[in-house]
Structures are given as structure tokens and as C-alpha cells.
Scaffold this motif. Structure first.
Motif, PDB file in Angstrom:
ATOM      1  N   ALA A 312       0.840  -1.138  -0.040  1.00 13.49           N
ATOM      2  CA  ALA A 312      -0.022   0.315  -0.002  1.00 13.49           C
ATOM      3  C   ALA A 312       0.888   1.244   0.260  1.00 13.49           C
ATOM      4  CB  ALA A 312      -0.717  -0.006   1.144  1.00 13.49           C
ATOM      5  N   LEU A 313       1.932   1.272   0.760  1.00 11.31           N
ATOM      6  CA  LEU A 313       2.710   2.441   0.789  1.00 11.31           C
ATOM      7  C   LEU A 313       3.674   2.607  -0.636  1.00 11.31           C
ATOM      8  CD1 LEU A 313       4.493   4.422   2.251  1.00 11.31           C
ATOM      9  CD2 LEU A 313       6.215   2.905   2.943  1.00 11.31           C
ATOM     10  N   ALA A 314       3.935   1.575  -1.238  1.00 14.09           N
ATOM     11  CA  ALA A 314       4.612   1.480  -2.753  1.00 14.09           C
ATOM     12  C   ALA A 314       3.581   2.158  -3.578  1.00 14.09           C
ATOM     13  CB  ALA A 314       4.978   0.381  -3.025  1.00 14.09           C
ATOM     14  N   ILE A 315       2.096   2.042  -3.650  1.00  9.67           N
ATOM     15  CA  ILE A 315       1.037   2.408  -4.485  1.00  9.67           C
ATOM     16  C   ILE A 315       0.961   3.961  -3.884  1.00  9.67           C
ATOM     17  CG2 ILE A 315      -1.308   2.693  -4.765  1.00  9.67           C
ATOM     18  CD1 ILE A 315      -1.472  -0.414  -4.284  1.00  9.67           C
ATOM     19  N   VAL A 316       0.929   4.609  -2.946  1.00  7.86           N
ATOM     20  CA  VAL A 316       0.974   5.736  -2.573  1.00  7.86           C
ATOM     21  C   VAL A 316       1.967   6.508  -2.993  1.00  7.86           C
ATOM     22  CG1 VAL A 316       0.849   7.745  -0.734  1.00  7.86           C
ATOM     23  CG2 VAL A 316      -0.537   5.468  -0.397  1.00  7.86           C
ATOM     24  N   LEU A 317       3.505   6.037  -3.039  1.00  5.41           N
ATOM     25  CA  LEU A 317       4.558   6.796  -3.509  1.00  5.41           C
ATOM     26  C   LEU A 317       4.575   6.865  -4.969  1.00  5.41           C
ATOM     27  CD1 LEU A 317       7.254   5.196  -1.057  1.00  5.41           C
ATOM     28  CD2 LEU A 317       5.971   7.359  -0.558  1.00  5.41           C
ATOM     29  N   THR A 318       4.002   5.798  -5.596  1.00  6.24           N
ATOM     30  CA  THR A 318       3.933   5.947  -7.116  1.00  6.24           C
ATOM     31  C   THR A 318       3.027   6.752  -7.488  1.00  6.24           C
ATOM     32  OG1 THR A 318       4.375   3.416  -7.113  1.00  6.24           O
ATOM     33  CG2 THR A 318       3.294   4.345  -9.214  1.00  6.24           C
ATOM     34  N   LEU A 319       1.780   7.016  -6.750  1.00  7.11           N
ATOM     35  CA  LEU A 319       0.842   8.006  -7.126  1.00  7.11           C
ATOM     36  C   LEU A 319       1.467   9.517  -7.163  1.00  7.11           C
ATOM     37  CD1 LEU A 319      -2.353   6.330  -6.059  1.00  7.11           C
ATOM     38  CD2 LEU A 319      -1.684   6.548  -8.357  1.00  7.11           C
ATOM     39  N   VAL A 320       2.277   9.743  -6.245  1.00  6.47           N
ATOM     40  CA  VAL A 320       2.860  11.035  -5.800  1.00  6.47           C
ATOM     41  C   VAL A 320       3.708  11.306  -7.060  1.00  6.47           C
ATOM     42  CG1 VAL A 320       4.241  12.385  -4.539  1.00  6.47           C
ATOM     43  CG2 VAL A 320       2.694  10.942  -3.325  1.00  6.47           C
ATOM     44  N   SER A 340       9.497  14.708  -5.030  1.00  5.46           N
ATOM     45  CA  SER A 340      10.329  13.990  -4.248  1.00  5.46           C
ATOM     46  C   SER A 340      10.354  14.197  -2.676  1.00  5.46           C
ATOM     47  CB  SER A 340      11.869  14.293  -4.633  1.00  5.46           C
ATOM     48  OG  SER A 340      12.069  13.625  -6.207  1.00  5.46           O
ATOM     49  N   LEU A 341      10.208  15.393  -2.425  1.00  6.88           N
ATOM     50  CA  LEU A 341      10.209  15.807  -1.008  1.00  6.88           C
ATOM     51  C   LEU A 341       9.264  14.942  -0.211  1.00  6.88           C
ATOM     52  CD1 LEU A 341      11.509  16.958   1.436  1.00  6.88           C
ATOM     53  CD2 LEU A 341      10.107  19.064   0.849  1.00  6.88           C
ATOM     54  N   VAL A 342       7.904  15.072  -0.903  1.00 10.14           N
ATOM     55  CA  VAL A 342       6.748  14.581  -0.432  1.00 10.14           C
ATOM     56  C   VAL A 342       6.866  12.837  -0.301  1.00 10.14           C
ATOM     57  CG1 VAL A 342       4.344  13.891  -0.615  1.00 10.14           C
ATOM     58  CG2 VAL A 342       5.086  16.091  -1.198  1.00 10.14           C
ATOM     59  N   VAL A 343       7.515  12.449  -1.205  1.00 13.15           N
ATOM     60  CA  VAL A 343       7.821  10.793  -1.150  1.00 13.15           C
ATOM     61  C   VAL A 343       8.669  10.424  -0.094  1.00 13.15           C
ATOM     62  CG1 VAL A 343       8.958   8.977  -2.526  1.00 13.15           C
ATOM     63  CG2 VAL A 343       7.408  10.352  -3.777  1.00 13.15           C
ATOM     64  N   LEU A 344       9.798  11.258   0.121  1.00 11.20           N
ATOM     65  CA  LEU A 344      10.654  10.936   1.164  1.00 11.20           C
ATOM     66  C   LEU A 344       9.982  10.990   2.535  1.00 11.20           C
ATOM     67  CD1 LEU A 344      13.658  10.365   1.770  1.00 11.20           C
ATOM     68  CD2 LEU A 344      14.044  12.864   1.829  1.00 11.20           C
ATOM     69  N   LEU A 345       9.366  12.175   2.848  1.00 11.62           N
ATOM     70  CA  LEU A 345       8.462  12.280   4.088  1.00 11.62           C
ATOM     71  C   LEU A 345       7.425  11.071   4.266  1.00 11.62           C
ATOM     72  CD1 LEU A 345       7.855  16.130   3.700  1.00 11.62           C
ATOM     73  CD2 LEU A 345       9.486  14.883   5.279  1.00 11.62           C
ATOM     74  N   LEU A 346       6.677  10.686   3.331  1.00 11.62           N
ATOM     75  CA  LEU A 346       5.930   9.668   3.332  1.00 11.62           C
ATOM     76  C   LEU A 346       6.584   8.267   3.735  1.00 11.62           C
ATOM     77  CD1 LEU A 346       3.183  10.558   0.428  1.00 11.62           C
ATOM     78  CD2 LEU A 346       2.741  10.595   2.752  1.00 11.62           C
ATOM     79  N   TYR A 347       7.661   8.058   3.014  1.00 12.98           N
ATOM     80  CA  TYR A 347       8.400   6.929   3.309  1.00 12.98           C
ATOM     81  C   TYR A 347       8.885   7.101   4.806  1.00 12.98           C
ATOM     82  CZ  TYR A 347      11.545   2.824   2.980  1.00 12.98           C
ATOM     83  OH  TYR A 347      12.372   1.826   2.880  1.00 12.98           O
ATOM     84  N   ALA A 348       9.347   8.080   5.168  1.00 15.34           N
ATOM     85  CA  ALA A 348       9.760   8.177   6.824  1.00 15.34           C
ATOM     86  C   ALA A 348       8.699   7.815   7.680  1.00 15.34           C
ATOM     87  CB  ALA A 348      10.446   9.384   6.810  1.00 15.34           C
ATOM     88  N   VAL A 349       7.451   8.368   7.332  1.00 20.40           N
ATOM     89  CA  VAL A 349       6.345   7.936   8.129  1.00 20.40           C
ATOM     90  C   VAL A 349       5.798   6.521   8.013  1.00 20.40           C
ATOM     91  CG1 VAL A 349       3.892   8.433   8.307  1.00 20.40           C
ATOM     92  CG2 VAL A 349       5.590  10.428   8.041  1.00 20.40           C
ATOM     93  N   GLY A 350       6.014   6.032   6.635  1.00 21.18           N
ATOM     94  CA  GLY A 350       5.756   4.536   6.651  1.00 21.18           C
ATOM     95  C   GLY A 350       6.445   3.710   7.229  1.00 21.18           C
ATOM     96  N   VAL A 351       7.984   3.821   7.194  1.00 20.97           N
ATOM     97  CA  VAL A 351       8.883   3.353   7.968  1.00 20.97           C
ATOM     98  C   VAL A 351       8.385   3.335   9.503  1.00 20.97           C
ATOM     99  CG1 VAL A 351      11.272   2.931   8.825  1.00 20.97           C
ATOM    100  CG2 VAL A 351      10.565   3.248   6.377  1.00 20.97           C
ATOM    101  N   ALA A 352       8.041   4.468   9.943  1.00 21.96           N
ATOM    102  CA  ALA A 352       7.789   4.478  11.455  1.00 21.96           C
ATOM    103  C   ALA A 352       6.562   3.584  11.573  1.00 21.96           C
ATOM    104  CB  ALA A 352       7.619   5.881  11.815  1.00 21.96           C
ATOM    105  N   GLY A 353       5.579   3.579  10.853  1.00 23.26           N
ATOM    106  CA  GLY A 353       4.336   2.678  10.887  1.00 23.26           C
ATOM    107  C   GLY A 353       4.916   1.411  10.803  1.00 23.26           C
ATOM    108  N   LEU A 354       6.003   0.825  10.021  1.00 24.42           N
ATOM    109  CA  LEU A 354       6.478  -0.549  10.172  1.00 24.42           C
ATOM    110  C   LEU A 354       6.892  -0.860  11.451  1.00 24.42           C
ATOM    111  CD1 LEU A 354       6.575  -3.090   7.991  1.00 24.42           C
ATOM    112  CD2 LEU A 354       8.900  -1.874   7.519  1.00 24.42           C
ATOM    113  N   PHE A 355       7.730   0.146  11.933  1.00 26.91           N
ATOM    114  CA  PHE A 355       7.936  -0.354  13.195  1.00 26.91           C
ATOM    115  C   PHE A 355       7.062  -0.506  14.298  1.00 26.91           C
ATOM    116  CE2 PHE A 355      12.104   1.315  12.086  1.00 26.91           C
ATOM    117  CZ  PHE A 355      13.097   0.733  12.601  1.00 26.91           C
ATOM    118  N   ALA A 356       5.773   0.226  14.070  1.00 25.34           N
ATOM    119  CA  ALA A 356       4.695   0.052  15.162  1.00 25.34           C
ATOM    120  C   ALA A 356       4.122  -1.263  14.730  1.00 25.34           C
ATOM    121  CB  ALA A 356       3.694   0.990  14.947  1.00 25.34           C
ATOM    122  N   LEU A 357       4.102  -1.587  13.511  1.00 21.06           N
ATOM    123  CA  LEU A 357       3.239  -2.732  13.263  1.00 21.06           C
ATOM    124  C   LEU A 357       4.084  -4.093  13.548  1.00 21.06           C
ATOM    125  CD1 LEU A 357       1.096  -4.183  11.467  1.00 21.06           C
ATOM    126  CD2 LEU A 357       2.344  -3.910   9.530  1.00 21.06           C
ATOM    127  N   ALA A 358       5.491  -3.758  13.401  1.00 24.13           N
ATOM    128  CA  ALA A 358       6.535  -5.090  13.643  1.00 24.13           C
ATOM    129  C   ALA A 358       6.279  -5.264  15.228  1.00 24.13           C
ATOM    130  CB  ALA A 358       7.794  -4.655  13.323  1.00 24.13           C
TER     131      ALA A 358
END
Length: 358
Positions: A312-320, A340-358
Motif C-alpha cells: 500500500a505504501l508503494a502504491i501511494v509513493l507511485t501515485l505521488v 520527491s520531498l513528499v515521497v521522502l516524508l511519506l516513506y519516513a512516516v511509512g517506516v515509522a508505521g512499520l516499526f509500530a506494526l512489527a
């Protein structure tokens, strides 16, 4: 490699990364020459030739995991790195320079400016949509060692290739685009903006093909070593397999895309650089069909919550980036395009969410 000390694993990992980097540069140069000689087109060349070559390590790991019955590894290997490989475009946007060392004018999506790339992004999102849907199907839907989701993913990818190939030959927007090219803000023509390597361009076609094949084999071998040494190092460090795979290991296996992308940008082929990322990401889920045929059981049914989350994160980044290709923002922020800045910020938030999920 599990028995090796950590320092030796780190040395092997670094050596394999260096091989992948050098081989990736050669792949990009060879692909650029082959595109010109066989009139493939940069977007289509990146979508098929370069994208598959740079994903050879993932192909080997997926087949190996399917043979051993480790389906979770196969799924994680395919889906874990797609989001980060999209972030590779941020690297290309931030560090892209021409062969003369000059910083490029305008962000990557402004310079690439191609409706074919928009189509490639749409194909990628479509394929990933089938992936998410396939994870929800029961594992009992297996006929002739195939599942409907794996077949539909492969069919969607092939159909997307045909649409893109047709779009390269004829687009109703071509006349409008040609008129817009007269404006200074429009991208330069292909003939003016490409700067292929003179040394590679002087080689005969058989030698270029041999160089491409040798670089692909080197990428495959070094990529497998990256995976094995990285997994062993993660075990010694006590890192979560999901977190390590989606960050450090995904970055390492994305080195072919980074090296080929930077080289393509230096050669003046921004479209090839973006197409390599979109094409590689769209091709990876096709490996689910291969893995299912090899394993003889449904593969996507083994997907974890983290795999679906990263898809889902990959879909969002691709759409940006799709929006960026359509709007073509000229402004740079912190050395990169707004998208690119929006993608970078979204990925950082996504990784933070991944830590929470893990």
C-alpha cells in the motif's frame, strides 16, 4: 554464511555492493546503446530490458525460496523492496548531474515529462492492486499449480506492456506535446538531451550485448551474495527480519537501480532512469506466478500484514510521482522536487508505521 564473524560479513556485503554498483553502471550504458540501435525507446527499454536485469537478484532469491518451500521469504523478497525502490527516484532527483558535473535544471519529473511514464506508473499501481486483492483470496484456489491472483498479475503486466508499446508509437497528445515543446519550459528533444557513452557507442553490437550479459550475470551473483550476507548480519545483530528487509537489505538490493539510474541521468536519459524504477517494480509481482509454479502451492496466501502494508505504501509513493509527471513542478526544495520531498516524508512516516506494526 551464518557461521562467519560479523566483520567478515560486513566486508563481503561491501564487496558485493561494489560489484553491483559497477555492473549497474555498465548495464545502463549498454542499455542506452541498445535502445538507440534497435529503436526500442528509452521508456520501453527501461521497462523491460533494464528493469529485469537489475532485478535478477530478486529473481534468484524468489526461485530459491520457492524451491525450499520458504514462501514467506519469497513474498517478503518481492514486496519488501518496492516502496524503497520508488524512493530511489528521490536519490536520482537529489544527486542527478550531467556528465560535465553541472547540476540539472528542474526536478526529475519536470525533465522526464512523458505520458508513457504516466502509463507505466498506472500499470504498476494496477499490478500492485491485484497483489493486495490476491492476499485476501483463500489458499485453496490452486489449479494446474497456478492461482487466479498470480495469473491475473502476470496478465495485467503483459497487457500493460502492450499498451505502453502502442503508446510509444501513437498518442493523440503527440501534436499538442510537439507544439508545447516550442516553449522553453518544455523538455528538450530526445536527440538533444541524450549523451550516450562514446566508448560504449563505438563498440560493435555483439560486444555491447556481451557486456550487457556479463554485467547482468555479475549483478545476479553479487545480488545473491548481498542477500545472504545481509540476512546473516541481521541475525547476528538481532534485527527484525521485516524491518531489516524493508530498510537496509532493500537499500542494498536497490543498488543496481541507483547506479543504473544515476548513470542514465548523467547520459541525459531521465526517462530511462524513471522507467527502470517503474518497470522493475511492476515486474517483481510477476514472480508470484513463477514462485507458485515452482512451489506447487499458493504464494500470496503467505503474505504477512507487513507485506500488505508495504505494498500500500508503494502504491501511494507511485501515485505521488504520477501527479508530479502530470503537473511537472519546476520548484526545488532542499535540492529536490516537491514530489520527491513528499515521497521522502511519506516513506519516513511509512517506516515509522512499520516499526509500530512489527
Amino acid at each position: 554464511m551464518d557461521s562467519l564473524p560479523l566483520w567478515l560479513l560486513a566486508l563481503i556485503f561491501a564487496a558485493a555492493a561494489a560489484v553491483v554498483w559497477v555492473a549497474g553502471v555498465q548495464l545502463s550504458k549498454a542499455t542506452d546503446v541498445l535502445d538507440a540501435r534497435f529503436h526500442i525507446g528509452s521508456a520501453f527499454g527501461g521497462l523491460i530490458i533494464l528493469a529485469i536485469a537489475t532485478n535478477l537478484p530478486e529473481i534468484a532469491i524468489t526461485v530459491s525460496a520457492a524451491v525450499s518451500g520458504n514462501l514467506g521469504v519469497a513474498v517478503g523478497n518481492i514486496l519488501g523492496g518496492i516502496a524503497l525502490q520508488t524512493v530511489v527516484l528521490v536519490v536520482l532527483d537529489l544527486f542527478g548531474r550531467r556528465q560535465d558535473g553541472a547540476t540539472l535544471a528542474g526536478p526529475l519529473t519536470f525533465r522526464a515529462a512523458s505520458l508513457v511514464l504516466v502509463l507505466e506508473a498506472i500499470v504498476l499501481v494496477t499490478v500492485l492492486g491485484f497483489v493486495v486483492a490476491g492476499t485476501q483470496l483463500p489458499g485453496s484456489l490452486l489449479v494446474a499449480r497456478m492461482t487466479p491472483d498470480a495469473v491475473l498479475i502476470a496478465v495485467a503486466w503483459v497487457a500493460g506492456l502492450l499498451v505502453i508499446r502502442r503508446a510509444q508509437k501513437h498518442l493523440p497528445w503527440r501534436l499538442v506535446h510537439a507544439e508545447a515543446s516550442k516553449d522553453a519550459s518544455a523538455p528538450a528533444s530526445r536527440a538533444r538531451k541524450r549523451h550516450p557513452s562514446k566508448r560504449h557507442d563505438a563498440l560493435s553490437t555483439p560486444k555491447v550485448l556481451a557486456l550487457f550479459a556479463a554485467s547482468a550475470v555479475a549483478t545476479l551473483a553479487a545480488g545473491v551474495v548481498l542477500e545472504l550476507s545481509g540476512d546473516a548480519a541481521a541475525s547476528e545483530l538481532g534485527l527484525s527480519g521485516v524491518l531489516f528487509g524493508a530498510t537496509v537489505l532493500a537499500l542494498a538490493t536497490s543498488l543496481p537501480e541507483i547506479s543504473t539510474g544515476l548513470q542514465a541521468v548523467r547520459q541525459g536519459d531521465d526517462e530511462l532512469a524513471m522507467s527502470d524504477i517503474f518497470g522493475g517494480n511492476a515486474f517483481l509481482p510477476v514472480l508470484f506466478l513463477v514462485a507458485t509454479l515452482v512451489a506447487g502451492e499458493p504464494v500470496l496466501a503467505s503474505a504477512h500484514d507487513s507485506d500488505i502494508y508495504l505494498t500500500a505504501l508503494a502504491i501511494v509513493l507511485t501515485l505521488v510521482y504520477t501527479v508530479g509527471l502530470i503537473l511537472r513542478p519546476k520548484r526545488r526544495l532542499l535540492g529536490m522536487g516537491v514530489d520527491s520531498l513528499v515521497v521522502l516524508l511519506l516513506y519516513a512516516v511509512g517506516v515509522a508505521g512499520l516499526f509500530a506494526l512489527a
